[in-house]
Scaffold this motif. Sequence first.
Motif, PDB file in Angstrom:
ATOM      1  N   ASN A 370       0.844  -1.191   0.000  1.00  0.00           N
ATOM      2  CA  ASN A 370       0.000   0.000   0.000  1.00  0.00           C
ATOM      3  C   ASN A 370       0.882   1.244   0.000  1.00  0.00           C
ATOM      4  OD1 ASN A 370      -2.523  -1.624   0.570  1.00  0.00           O
ATOM      5  ND2 ASN A 370      -1.327  -2.099   2.395  1.00  0.00           N
ATOM      6  N   GLN A 371       0.901   1.949  -1.128  1.00  0.00           N
ATOM      7  CA  GLN A 371       1.792   3.093  -1.291  1.00  0.00           C
ATOM      8  C   GLN A 371       0.999   4.396  -1.287  1.00  0.00           C
ATOM      9  OE1 GLN A 371       3.655   0.816  -4.811  1.00  0.00           O
ATOM     10  NE2 GLN A 371       5.305   2.185  -4.158  1.00  0.00           N
ATOM     11  N   VAL A 372       1.460   5.357  -0.482  1.00  0.00           N
ATOM     12  CA  VAL A 372       0.784   6.640  -0.322  1.00  0.00           C
ATOM     13  C   VAL A 372       1.711   7.753  -0.779  1.00  0.00           C
ATOM     14  CG1 VAL A 372      -0.276   8.232   1.328  1.00  0.00           C
ATOM     15  CG2 VAL A 372      -0.568   5.758   1.609  1.00  0.00           C
ATOM     16  N   GLN A 373       1.178   8.676  -1.562  1.00  0.00           N
ATOM     17  CA  GLN A 373       1.938   9.811  -2.079  1.00  0.00           C
ATOM     18  C   GLN A 373       1.752  11.024  -1.175  1.00  0.00           C
ATOM     19  OE1 GLN A 373       3.815  10.567  -5.179  1.00  0.00           O
ATOM     20  NE2 GLN A 373       4.150  12.406  -3.966  1.00  0.00           N
ATOM     21  N   VAL A 374       2.844  11.685  -0.793  1.00  0.00           N
ATOM     22  CA  VAL A 374       2.769  12.927  -0.014  1.00  0.00           C
ATOM     23  C   VAL A 374       1.992  13.977  -0.806  1.00  0.00           C
ATOM     24  CG1 VAL A 374       4.137  14.896   0.789  1.00  0.00           C
ATOM     25  CG2 VAL A 374       4.841  12.574   1.371  1.00  0.00           C
ATOM     26  N   ASN A 375       1.111  14.708  -0.124  1.00  0.00           N
ATOM     27  CA  ASN A 375       0.357  15.793  -0.744  1.00  0.00           C
ATOM     28  C   ASN A 375       0.247  16.920   0.282  1.00  0.00           C
ATOM     29  OD1 ASN A 375      -1.477  17.556  -1.913  1.00  0.00           O
ATOM     30  ND2 ASN A 375      -2.737  15.915  -2.781  1.00  0.00           N
ATOM     31  N   VAL A 376       1.199  17.840   0.232  1.00  0.00           N
ATOM     32  CA  VAL A 376       1.276  18.895   1.240  1.00  0.00           C
ATOM     33  C   VAL A 376       0.027  19.766   1.211  1.00  0.00           C
ATOM     34  CG1 VAL A 376       2.596  20.895   2.026  1.00  0.00           C
ATOM     35  CG2 VAL A 376       3.797  18.885   1.135  1.00  0.00           C
ATOM     36  N   ARG A 377      -0.540  20.001   0.029  1.00  0.00           N
ATOM     37  CA  ARG A 377      -1.735  20.848  -0.083  1.00  0.00           C
ATOM     38  C   ARG A 377      -2.921  20.258   0.671  1.00  0.00           C
ATOM     39  NH1 ARG A 377      -1.722  22.509  -6.541  1.00  0.00           N
ATOM     40  NH2 ARG A 377       0.241  23.702  -6.525  1.00  0.00           N
ATOM     41  N   LYS A 378      -2.970  18.950   0.766  1.00  0.00           N
ATOM     42  CA  LYS A 378      -4.050  18.277   1.485  1.00  0.00           C
ATOM     43  C   LYS A 378      -3.622  17.880   2.902  1.00  0.00           C
ATOM     44  CE  LYS A 378      -6.850  18.252  -2.076  1.00  0.00           C
ATOM     45  NZ  LYS A 378      -8.111  19.023  -2.096  1.00  0.00           N
ATOM     46  N   ASN A 379      -2.503  18.450   3.353  1.00  0.00           N
ATOM     47  CA  ASN A 379      -1.961  18.158   4.681  1.00  0.00           C
ATOM     48  C   ASN A 379      -1.622  16.676   4.855  1.00  0.00           C
ATOM     49  OD1 ASN A 379      -1.053  18.954   7.247  1.00  0.00           O
ATOM     50  ND2 ASN A 379      -2.976  18.304   8.205  1.00  0.00           N
ATOM     51  N   LEU A 380      -1.246  16.032   3.746  1.00  0.00           N
ATOM     52  CA  LEU A 380      -0.793  14.643   3.820  1.00  0.00           C
ATOM     53  C   LEU A 380       0.727  14.649   3.761  1.00  0.00           C
ATOM     54  CD1 LEU A 380      -1.654  11.675   3.933  1.00  0.00           C
ATOM     55  CD2 LEU A 380      -1.666  11.653   1.436  1.00  0.00           C
ATOM     56  N   THR A 381       1.356  14.809   4.912  1.00  0.00           N
ATOM     57  CA  THR A 381       2.814  14.847   5.012  1.00  0.00           C
ATOM     58  C   THR A 381       3.317  13.513   5.541  1.00  0.00           C
ATOM     59  OG1 THR A 381       2.762  15.669   7.285  1.00  0.00           O
ATOM     60  CG2 THR A 381       2.695  17.322   5.515  1.00  0.00           C
ATOM     61  N   PHE A 382       4.650  13.384   5.629  1.00  0.00           N
ATOM     62  CA  PHE A 382       5.213  12.162   6.203  1.00  0.00           C
ATOM     63  C   PHE A 382       4.673  11.940   7.613  1.00  0.00           C
ATOM     64  CE2 PHE A 382       8.750  12.830   3.074  1.00  0.00           C
ATOM     65  CZ  PHE A 382       8.608  11.623   2.411  1.00  0.00           C
ATOM     66  N   ALA A 383       4.629  12.996   8.406  1.00  0.00           N
ATOM     67  CA  ALA A 383       4.205  12.873   9.802  1.00  0.00           C
ATOM     68  C   ALA A 383       2.730  12.523   9.920  1.00  0.00           C
ATOM     69  CB  ALA A 383       4.514  14.162  10.555  1.00  0.00           C
ATOM     70  N   THR A 384       1.860  13.247   9.192  1.00  0.00           N
ATOM     71  CA  THR A 384       0.430  12.981   9.315  1.00  0.00           C
ATOM     72  C   THR A 384       0.059  11.609   8.764  1.00  0.00           C
ATOM     73  OG1 THR A 384       0.003  14.108   7.192  1.00  0.00           O
ATOM     74  CG2 THR A 384      -0.177  15.431   9.209  1.00  0.00           C
ATOM     75  N   ALA A 385       0.700  11.211   7.664  1.00  0.00           N
ATOM     76  CA  ALA A 385       0.424   9.887   7.109  1.00  0.00           C
ATOM     77  C   ALA A 385       0.886   8.803   8.073  1.00  0.00           C
ATOM     78  CB  ALA A 385       1.118   9.730   5.763  1.00  0.00           C
ATOM     79  N   LEU A 386       2.049   9.021   8.690  1.00  0.00           N
ATOM     80  CA  LEU A 386       2.584   8.036   9.628  1.00  0.00           C
ATOM     81  C   LEU A 386       1.654   7.856  10.821  1.00  0.00           C
ATOM     82  CD1 LEU A 386       4.901   6.128  10.047  1.00  0.00           C
ATOM     83  CD2 LEU A 386       6.279   8.007  10.936  1.00  0.00           C
ATOM     84  N   ARG A 387       1.071   8.937  11.294  1.00  0.00           N
ATOM     85  CA  ARG A 387       0.096   8.828  12.388  1.00  0.00           C
ATOM     86  C   ARG A 387      -1.104   7.978  11.968  1.00  0.00           C
ATOM     87  NH1 ARG A 387       0.990  12.130  16.673  1.00  0.00           N
ATOM     88  NH2 ARG A 387       2.330  13.963  16.347  1.00  0.00           N
TER      89      ARG A 387
END
Length: 572
Positions: A370-387
């Motif tokens: 399951n691969q997720v792409q960072v999207n800073v505009r949607k607040n999907l950062t490394f930290a938020t995705a990791l949480r």
Amino acid sequence: MQKVKETMSIGNILVAEGKITAEQLREALAEQHETRERLGEILARRGLIGESDLFGALSKQLGVRSFDPARDEVTPEALELVSFEFAARRDMVPVSITDGILTVAMADPLDIETRDRLSRIATDRGLTLEVIFGPSVTLKRVRDAGYRRAEGTRHVSSIVDRVVDEVREINAHDLSLQEDAQARAQEAGVVELVDQVITRAMQEGATDIHIEPHLNDLIIRYRIDGLLNDALVLPIAVYTGTASRIKILSQMDIAERRAAQDGRFSHRAGNHEVDIRVSAVPTNHGEKIVMRLLKKSHFDFSLRDLGFSDIDYAAFQTAIRQPYGLILLSGPTGSGKTTTLYCSLLELRDEATNITTIEDPIEYQMDRINQVQVNVRKNLTFATALRSFLRQDPDVIMVGEIRDAETADIAVRAALTGHLVFSTIHANDAPATVTRLVSMGTEPFMAASALTLVAAQRLVRRNCPYCLEEYTPTDAVLLATGVEDPSTFRFVKGTGCAACRGRGFSGRLAVLERMTITPDLRDMVARNTPAAEIRRLALQQGMSTLRGNGLERVRKGTTTLEEVLRICAADA
């Protein structure tokens, strides 16, 4: 009757060369009498000879030398003399023109009609014909690639001529700066030129394209195997249209030429597609544009493919089979860190394991991961995705890069709560990787408890296996790399051939400084010990340096001493 004589001749040649015994030949001939197969096919099926043995015997029987695709470089000058249709129909390929001799490789050198036609072509141009033998499969591969490359070069030249003519027409109109750039970018010639530049880069295996405007020329360079090479030198007249076209594709502002800009787009050539990240930076002669090519293909490498030594491979296998812990890789951009992590994930992939990644960007597509792409505009950062991952019942987590304190803290906590976590971080060597993690705000005792394995990685170019020869490095190189006894080495390097396109290298392999976290090292990390002291203890406990690892590659003949010095000059 002629067929029997011809077959026996091949068999006798193989016996004379010691490839098979007389008894093996008799058994093969007896089988041939029953099956009516070719003698070579029978011997190959029995595992007695390889293709090269058979082709060598055929060459001797026919009285011509064998075509070697690694050394017999197919040149555009030779291809110009014969059409692709004729070459394909007669199963041959023009190879080269050297010292007044036209060399042609044929699958059937006894084809008198084709030889007569080629002789007339050679004679009309004051050349002498030399015919060599080549297997049909090899000739087709070389022929297709050679004509495609030659056609691409001619195509680019004609496109450039069209673009220059289009520029003259646009210059005849009184347009504003933005209208001018828009008009040039939309011209058919410019669109086709940009397409060809990217497609050729994909065919060459380039990772980056550099488009550099100079006073009188536009230079386009490809980064191949880690080094830049000039690909095209074009007239400066094509620059504005080319730059504007790329900026439009990347959704940049074509009117803005004094500020740095970033963008991205996708490009397809045949069945292959790449994601392209674009950076434009103003220089004194215009904007320099760099495009990074990221293949949108399925990943099918393994740790073994990366060139790991047996010791490194075993250490990685032990670390990634742990039920939890943090595995960190460090190194500069382009050192293969993400590729190594992907290989590790593939080792773990099965139906019982939930593997999730957060990446920027996703470089390769991998099934059942399951691969997720960072999207800073949607607040999907490394930290938020990791949480969020921690609420997804994960077994294995890969974080593309630890860039900030929040990501570091969550990654460490995930590793301490029963998850296996992979990530990368920017540091110069393995011990500095540990202290870098602590300097980002992670408590030393938590870092010590979480870390399982730390490695610094570089890539060295791999020697081309087709043109290897022994050489003697200079005293300066020997001294700089710390080689005290050259007699214990056998130094080899590629001299350049058709297979490696004259570079002497083909592909790259990983060089590692691997530090397994032992109880003593864990204690030092917990006490926030400086990197220099951690390094001293790690060396005492068997950690090999990048340079030492590179020298092992030199001993095996897979790279050169100069490559090790280039990559590992600053390492002890």
